[in-house]
Enzyme design. Structure first.
Site, short mmCIF file in Angstrom:
data_model
loop_
_atom_site.label_atom_id
_atom_site.label_comp_id
_atom_site.label_asym_id
_atom_site.label_seq_id
_atom_site.Cartn_x
_atom_site.Cartn_y
_atom_site.Cartn_z
N TYR A 1 26.30 -30.75 10.58
CA TYR A 1 25.21 -31.73 10.62
C TYR A 1 25.63 -32.85 11.58
O TYR A 1 25.59 -34.02 11.26
CB TYR A 1 25.04 -32.29 9.19
CG TYR A 1 23.71 -32.95 8.88
CD1 TYR A 1 22.50 -32.44 9.32
CD2 TYR A 1 23.68 -34.10 8.08
CE1 TYR A 1 21.31 -33.05 8.99
CE2 TYR A 1 22.48 -34.71 7.75
CZ TYR A 1 21.29 -34.17 8.21
OH TYR A 1 20.11 -34.79 7.87
N HIS B 1 19.34 -36.83 14.63
CA HIS B 1 18.56 -35.99 13.71
C HIS B 1 18.80 -36.42 12.26
O HIS B 1 17.85 -36.56 11.48
CB HIS B 1 18.95 -34.52 13.89
CG HIS B 1 18.35 -33.60 12.87
ND1 HIS B 1 17.02 -33.24 12.87
CD2 HIS B 1 18.91 -32.98 11.79
CE1 HIS B 1 16.78 -32.42 11.85
NE2 HIS B 1 17.91 -32.25 11.18
N ARG C 1 14.73 -41.66 2.93
CA ARG C 1 15.43 -42.86 2.47
C ARG C 1 15.31 -43.93 3.56
O ARG C 1 16.29 -44.22 4.27
CB ARG C 1 16.92 -42.56 2.20
CG ARG C 1 17.17 -41.49 1.16
CD ARG C 1 18.67 -41.26 0.96
NE ARG C 1 19.32 -40.88 2.22
CZ ARG C 1 19.38 -39.65 2.71
NH1 ARG C 1 18.82 -38.65 2.03
NH2 ARG C 1 19.99 -39.40 3.84
N ASP D 1 18.59 -22.30 13.77
CA ASP D 1 18.82 -22.14 12.33
C ASP D 1 17.54 -22.55 11.60
O ASP D 1 17.36 -23.71 11.25
CB ASP D 1 20.01 -22.99 11.89
CG ASP D 1 20.44 -22.69 10.48
OD1 ASP D 1 20.55 -21.49 10.15
OD2 ASP D 1 20.66 -23.62 9.70
N SER E 1 18.77 -16.70 10.80
CA SER E 1 19.26 -17.56 11.87
C SER E 1 19.31 -16.71 13.13
O SER E 1 19.77 -15.56 13.08
CB SER E 1 20.65 -18.12 11.56
OG SER E 1 20.64 -18.92 10.40
N THR F 1 21.20 -29.58 13.95
CA THR F 1 20.12 -29.92 14.88
C THR F 1 20.53 -31.07 15.79
O THR F 1 21.00 -32.11 15.32
CB THR F 1 18.86 -30.30 14.10
OG1 THR F 1 18.54 -29.25 13.19
CG2 THR F 1 17.69 -30.51 15.04
#
Length: 432
Positions: free
Chosen positions: A138, A143, A152, A242, A266, A367
């Protein structure tokens, strides 16, 4: 061995002339690239090939024409996957690339080599590795911030994000090679105003613009890979899509993270571009914002050339666009360098607890969004969570993917004074 192991040499000479028809000045696969992949022709066996222009070179077939080290590497390539070749480490792969470069840039070799060139259009390409394990990170901080802001707004990034590379173990069995079809997944979803979940096909199917980092030489269980040596454990890079079912993900991801929303498919591009080929295109890792914590010691390394100057693009082609003969529409574009953590840090962190990495393991970057308008790496960002439909040139609108939509990802590296090289395509069509 630090990243300085990968330096420019004679194989990057932009003036090098290749005798293969159509390869000279090829925008994606010039002789300065020579990516590796697995191909077959007709009912023939799968074996390793190198992309050169619009052709594929049968690597094992030219083994007798190569020097000792390169010949040994070419014989490892006589297999249905690249695992054995990659496991041998960066030295044999470099010897092979250099030797093939010499074959293809010296005209006297033509009579011996040309019979082992196949038109790419006649070849079937396969997933380049037998993928034992797949981890999706991540690392795209823009992103992560965009997604976090949707859910949030006051605290988009969780406290651990800037301390530890975040990732999860994905599903290796559903990795497929481009071009392919993606069946729309079904699962449980729950609307915010619903009393209970419902079951059915995902209505918020999305792509994720990522890069694939392939592991080459592995490490023994309990023996971490130091960050300064991590790049020598990377066999190369491909494009990765993905796919995500955002509505299924929203309901299931707490408390243990992604599951059915991510395990259905994927897609990877078929060609593996080596770090040797990418040597001219190294760039500095973007500086961390002022006030961000420095990486812990086991993640600290020289980042002055730790990122890759690769431009990534994603296009869409709907059924109606193809019927009308319209060109695919570009949705976004951005740099691979939009990573908060480097590729070396991902490998080092993955192994720091003693995890044994193996040849063919796949690490997804997560991403990659540029942080600027037009650089969003997913539809959920482009459509602001589905609240702002995207209007395509033919008047169609999209918030998420519909059946018949084809998503095409491309990537390339270019720099003045060097030949442009590409990573090919990662292409797939959504089916019901």
């Amino acid at each position: 061995m630090p990243h300085t192991f990968f330096q420019t040499d004679f194989t990057h000479d932009p003036a090098a002339e290749c005798w293969v028809s159509g390869a000279q000045g090829h925008a994606t696969f010039p002789v300065q690239n020579l990516p590796l992949g697995i191909f077959s022709v007709g009912d023939g066996p799968r074996r390793a090939g190198m992309a050169i222009g619009d052709h594929v070179l049968d690597v094992p077939a030219v083994a007798p024409l190569l020097g000792e080290d390169a010949q040994a590497a070419a014989r490892l390539a006589d297999a249905p996957t690249l695992n054995a070749l990659a496991a041998a480490g960066p030295h044999p792969m470099r010897a092979l690339r250099c030797a093939v470069f010499n074959l293809l840039t010296n005209e006297p070799n033509r009579p011996d080599v040309e019979p082992h060139l196949y038109p790419a259009a006649d070849c079937t390409l396969h997933v380049p590795f037998a993928v034992g394990d797949y981890t999706d990170f991540y690392t795209g901080i823009h992103h992560a911030t965009n997604i976090g802001s949707l859910f949030r707004p006051d605290n988009p990034l969780l406290p651990n994000y800037k301390y530890v590379p975040i990732g999860y173990h994905g599903r290796s069995s559903s990795i497929r090679v481009s071009p392919t079809q993606v069946k729309r997944p079904s699962g449980q979803t729950k609307a915010p105003d619903a009393d209970a979940p419902a079951f059915g096909p995902s209505k918020r199917l999305d792509y994720e613009l990522e890069m694939a980092i392939w592991i080459g030489e592995g490490n023994a269980l309990g023996e971490p890979i130091p960050v300064g040596e991590a790049e020598c454990h990377i066999a190369g890079i491909s494009i990765l899509n993905d796919w995500s079912a955002r509505d299924i993900q929203a309901w299931e991801y707490q408390p243990l993270g992604p599951f059915l929303a991510k395990n259905f498919h994927s897609t990877v591009s078929p060609w593996v571009v080596t770090l040797d080929a990418l040597a001219p295109f190294r760039v500095a890792q973007p500086a961390r914002p002022e006030g961000d914590p420095a990486p812990m010691d086991y993640l600290a390394h020289d980042v002055s050339a730790a990122a890759f100057g690769i431009t990534m693009e994603v296009y869409i082609s709907t059924s109606r666009m193809r019927e009308a003969g319209d060109e695919p529409h570009r949705l976004s574009s951005g740099p691979m360098s939009a990573m908060y953590w480097t590729a070396a840090q991902l490998v080092a962190h993955h192994s720091v607890g003693g995890c044994n990495m193996q040849a063919g393991d796949l690490l997804g970057t997560g991403t990659l969004t540029s942080g600027e308008a037009g650089g969003e790496g997913s539809l959920i960002e482009l459509s602001q969570g589905g609240k702002a439909p995207i209007t395509l040139p033919n008047g169609e609108t999209r918030t998420f993917l519909e059946d018949g939509d084809e998503v095409i990802m491309t990537a390339f590296a270019e720099r003045e004074g060097f030949a442009r090289i590409g990573l090919g395509e990662c292409r797939a069509t959504i089916v019901g």
